[in-house]
Motif scaffolding. Structure first.
Motif, mmCIF file in Angstrom:
data_model
loop_
_atom_site.group_PDB
_atom_site.id
_atom_site.type_symbol
_atom_site.label_atom_id
_atom_site.label_comp_id
_atom_site.label_asym_id
_atom_site.label_seq_id
_atom_site.Cartn_x
_atom_site.Cartn_y
_atom_site.Cartn_z
ATOM 1 N N ALA A 107 -4.679 -28.948 49.818
ATOM 2 C CA ALA A 107 -5.558 -29.110 48.762
ATOM 3 C C ALA A 107 -6.102 -27.937 48.065
ATOM 4 C CB ALA A 107 -6.855 -30.086 49.206
ATOM 5 N N VAL A 108 -6.483 -28.192 46.712
ATOM 6 C CA VAL A 108 -6.963 -27.060 46.048
ATOM 7 C C VAL A 108 -8.652 -27.196 46.039
ATOM 8 C CG1 VAL A 108 -4.963 -26.383 44.792
ATOM 9 C CG2 VAL A 108 -6.890 -28.117 43.511
ATOM 10 N N SER A 109 -9.490 -26.222 45.707
ATOM 11 C CA SER A 109 -10.887 -26.599 45.611
ATOM 12 C C SER A 109 -11.271 -27.171 44.357
ATOM 13 C CB SER A 109 -11.721 -25.326 45.668
ATOM 14 O OG SER A 109 -11.420 -24.419 44.506
ATOM 15 N N LEU A 110 -12.158 -27.955 44.315
ATOM 16 C CA LEU A 110 -12.778 -28.555 43.233
ATOM 17 C C LEU A 110 -12.934 -27.694 41.948
ATOM 18 C CD1 LEU A 110 -13.939 -30.902 41.797
ATOM 19 C CD2 LEU A 110 -16.054 -30.582 42.701
ATOM 20 N N GLU A 111 -13.503 -26.336 42.269
ATOM 21 C CA GLU A 111 -13.808 -25.386 41.287
ATOM 22 C C GLU A 111 -12.267 -25.050 40.697
ATOM 23 O OE1 GLU A 111 -15.994 -21.103 40.711
ATOM 24 O OE2 GLU A 111 -15.198 -21.694 42.791
ATOM 25 N N GLN A 112 -11.409 -24.948 41.337
ATOM 26 C CA GLN A 112 -9.953 -24.534 40.884
ATOM 27 C C GLN A 112 -9.279 -25.625 40.137
ATOM 28 O OE1 GLN A 112 -8.406 -21.222 41.365
ATOM 29 N NE2 GLN A 112 -7.427 -22.342 39.732
ATOM 30 N N ALA A 113 -9.766 -26.849 40.715
ATOM 31 C CA ALA A 113 -8.853 -27.879 39.994
ATOM 32 C C ALA A 113 -9.665 -27.999 38.381
ATOM 33 C CB ALA A 113 -9.045 -29.057 40.709
ATOM 34 N N VAL A 114 -10.815 -28.004 38.445
ATOM 35 C CA VAL A 114 -11.666 -28.123 37.103
ATOM 36 C C VAL A 114 -11.157 -26.894 36.299
ATOM 37 C CG1 VAL A 114 -13.839 -28.139 36.117
ATOM 38 C CG2 VAL A 114 -13.599 -29.276 38.142
ATOM 39 N N HIS A 158 2.678 -37.297 40.879
ATOM 40 C CA HIS A 158 1.971 -36.298 40.197
ATOM 41 C C HIS A 158 0.649 -36.125 40.636
ATOM 42 C CE1 HIS A 158 1.020 -40.525 38.673
ATOM 43 N NE2 HIS A 158 -0.148 -39.924 37.906
ATOM 44 N N MET A 159 0.093 -36.759 41.827
ATOM 45 C CA MET A 159 -1.277 -36.610 42.326
ATOM 46 C C MET A 159 -1.281 -35.430 42.886
ATOM 47 S SD MET A 159 -2.987 -38.779 45.327
ATOM 48 C CE MET A 159 -2.257 -37.399 46.639
ATOM 49 N N LYS A 160 -2.565 -34.592 42.502
ATOM 50 C CA LYS A 160 -3.078 -33.250 42.953
ATOM 51 C C LYS A 160 -3.997 -33.705 43.909
ATOM 52 C CE LYS A 160 -3.911 -29.825 40.503
ATOM 53 N NZ LYS A 160 -4.605 -28.982 39.380
ATOM 54 N N ARG A 161 -3.892 -32.794 45.159
ATOM 55 C CA ARG A 161 -5.001 -33.132 46.241
ATOM 56 C C ARG A 161 -6.096 -31.970 46.009
ATOM 57 N NH1 ARG A 161 -4.213 -35.689 51.142
ATOM 58 N NH2 ARG A 161 -2.332 -36.722 50.912
ATOM 59 N N VAL A 162 -7.283 -32.547 45.856
ATOM 60 C CA VAL A 162 -8.592 -31.525 45.627
ATOM 61 C C VAL A 162 -9.620 -31.927 46.878
ATOM 62 C CG1 VAL A 162 -10.380 -31.266 44.083
ATOM 63 C CG2 VAL A 162 -8.089 -31.932 43.240
ATOM 64 N N GLN A 163 -10.080 -30.723 47.388
ATOM 65 C CA GLN A 163 -11.049 -31.002 48.368
ATOM 66 C C GLN A 163 -12.430 -30.157 48.036
ATOM 67 O OE1 GLN A 163 -9.656 -29.232 52.212
ATOM 68 N NE2 GLN A 163 -8.852 -27.453 51.035
ATOM 69 N N LEU A 164 -13.433 -30.403 48.584
ATOM 70 C CA LEU A 164 -14.526 -29.611 48.568
ATOM 71 C C LEU A 164 -14.869 -28.542 49.433
ATOM 72 C CD1 LEU A 164 -17.424 -32.763 48.106
ATOM 73 C CD2 LEU A 164 -15.885 -31.357 46.148
ATOM 74 N N THR A 165 -14.911 -27.366 49.057
ATOM 75 C CA THR A 165 -14.917 -26.251 49.884
ATOM 76 C C THR A 165 -16.525 -25.802 49.998
ATOM 77 O OG1 THR A 165 -14.812 -24.729 47.925
ATOM 78 C CG2 THR A 165 -12.740 -25.303 48.934
ATOM 79 N N GLU A 166 -16.749 -24.445 50.839
ATOM 80 C CA GLU A 166 -18.092 -24.276 51.060
ATOM 81 C C GLU A 166 -18.620 -23.711 49.639
ATOM 82 O OE1 GLU A 166 -18.606 -21.246 53.998
ATOM 83 O OE2 GLU A 166 -17.567 -22.468 55.513
ATOM 84 N N ASN A 167 -17.687 -22.970 48.960
ATOM 85 C CA ASN A 167 -18.373 -22.732 47.547
ATOM 86 C C ASN A 167 -18.899 -23.867 46.512
ATOM 87 O OD1 ASN A 167 -17.883 -20.045 48.192
ATOM 88 N ND2 ASN A 167 -15.965 -19.853 46.954
ATOM 89 N N ASP A 168 -17.914 -24.699 46.564
ATOM 90 C CA ASP A 168 -18.349 -26.136 45.781
ATOM 91 C C ASP A 168 -19.623 -26.530 46.410
ATOM 92 O OD1 ASP A 168 -15.997 -26.103 44.273
ATOM 93 O OD2 ASP A 168 -14.841 -27.218 46.040
ATOM 94 N N LEU A 169 -19.758 -26.566 47.545
ATOM 95 C CA LEU A 169 -20.924 -27.350 48.019
ATOM 96 C C LEU A 169 -22.360 -26.419 47.840
ATOM 97 C CD1 LEU A 169 -19.673 -28.799 51.702
ATOM 98 C CD2 LEU A 169 -20.049 -30.027 49.333
#
Length: 236
Positions: A107-114, A158-169
């Motif tokens: 999974a990519v970080s939320l920040e990267q996905a946005v 076509h789904m992308k996996r996204v996760q919350l990382t320490e930077n996101d939190l």
């Protein structure tokens, strides 16, 4: 002898006890309507029956056209036959921005996905919305749900996996607000907290996060107050 009723009066809006449990004062005047994303929640049947759930407080804050909930252990199958709107949004290939918000190695970080999503909109000069898929369950059951969808190849290609990382939190003003249930780690948030954070980033509106968290914070405060009141009083 006439039996005295011990039932408490229930608020018709929030469906919580009026005395000491109503959270209507923390709800927005009108449900929020999301413009950049739509939330799909796959809820485990056991979670639906739990009393200390976080999702209902988000439901009361968002418009019905911003949130769709289906109760099932996995995608596909007869359990989702009646959730036609859920299936339509999930499988519609025109929604190329489908994100599963769930931690895993790929999974990519939320920040990267946005960032990637915004860059894509600039290049293509489009206003493509994001469909957010979340698994609402205890972490044990969520892990089983994800594994079941993986092994059966039920996730859209076509789904992308996204996760919350320490930077996101780190952007959270108050992490781990829903502290009446114990997560596996500090980085594991409740469904409501996760949804609120992701939606606020996609919508680029930090006030959404606080709006969605306000009723949850009040409920948690009430819960702790009730637990304290049950403790035996220490003699002076």
């Amino acid at each position: 002898m006439e039996r005295t009723s011990t039932s408490r009066s229930i608020c018709p809006r929030c469906q919580r006890p009026i005395q000491g449990g109503c959270i209507c004062g923390a709800l927005p005047d009108a449900p929020l309507r999301l413009r950049q994303c739509h939330c799909l929640i796959l809820q485990h049947p056991h979670e639906r029956r739990r009393k200390n759930r976080s999702l209902p407080f988000v439901e009361m804050c968002l418009s019905t056209d911003s949130l769709t909930i289906a109760v099932a252990r996995r995608l596909g199958g007869t359990q989702l036959d009646e959730a036609s709107h859920f299936q339509e949004r999930l499988t519609d290939s025109s929604h190329t921005n489908l994100w599963l918000i769930y931690p895993c190695e790929e999974a990519v970080s939320l920040e990267q996905a946005v960032t990637d999503w915004k860059d894509e909109q600039l290049l293509q000069e489009t206003r493509a919305t994001v469909v957010l898929l979340l698994l609402d369950a205890t972490w044990k059951f969520a892990k089983e749900m994800d594994a079941s969808n993986r092994t059966r190849n039920l996730y859209p290609s076509h789904m992308k996996r996204v996760q919350l990382t320490e930077n996101d939190l780190q952007t959270l003003s108050k992490p781990k607000r829903f502290n009446i249930r114990t997560p596996p780690s500090e980085q594991h948030l409740s469904t409501a907290e996760t949804l609120a954070l992701v939606v606020s980033k996609v919508e680029n509106d930090e006030t959404i996060y606080e709006t969605l968290m306000k009723p949850l914070d009040l409920m948690v405060e009430q819960w702790h107050s009730f637990q304290e009141s049950k403790k035996p009083q220490t003699p002076a």
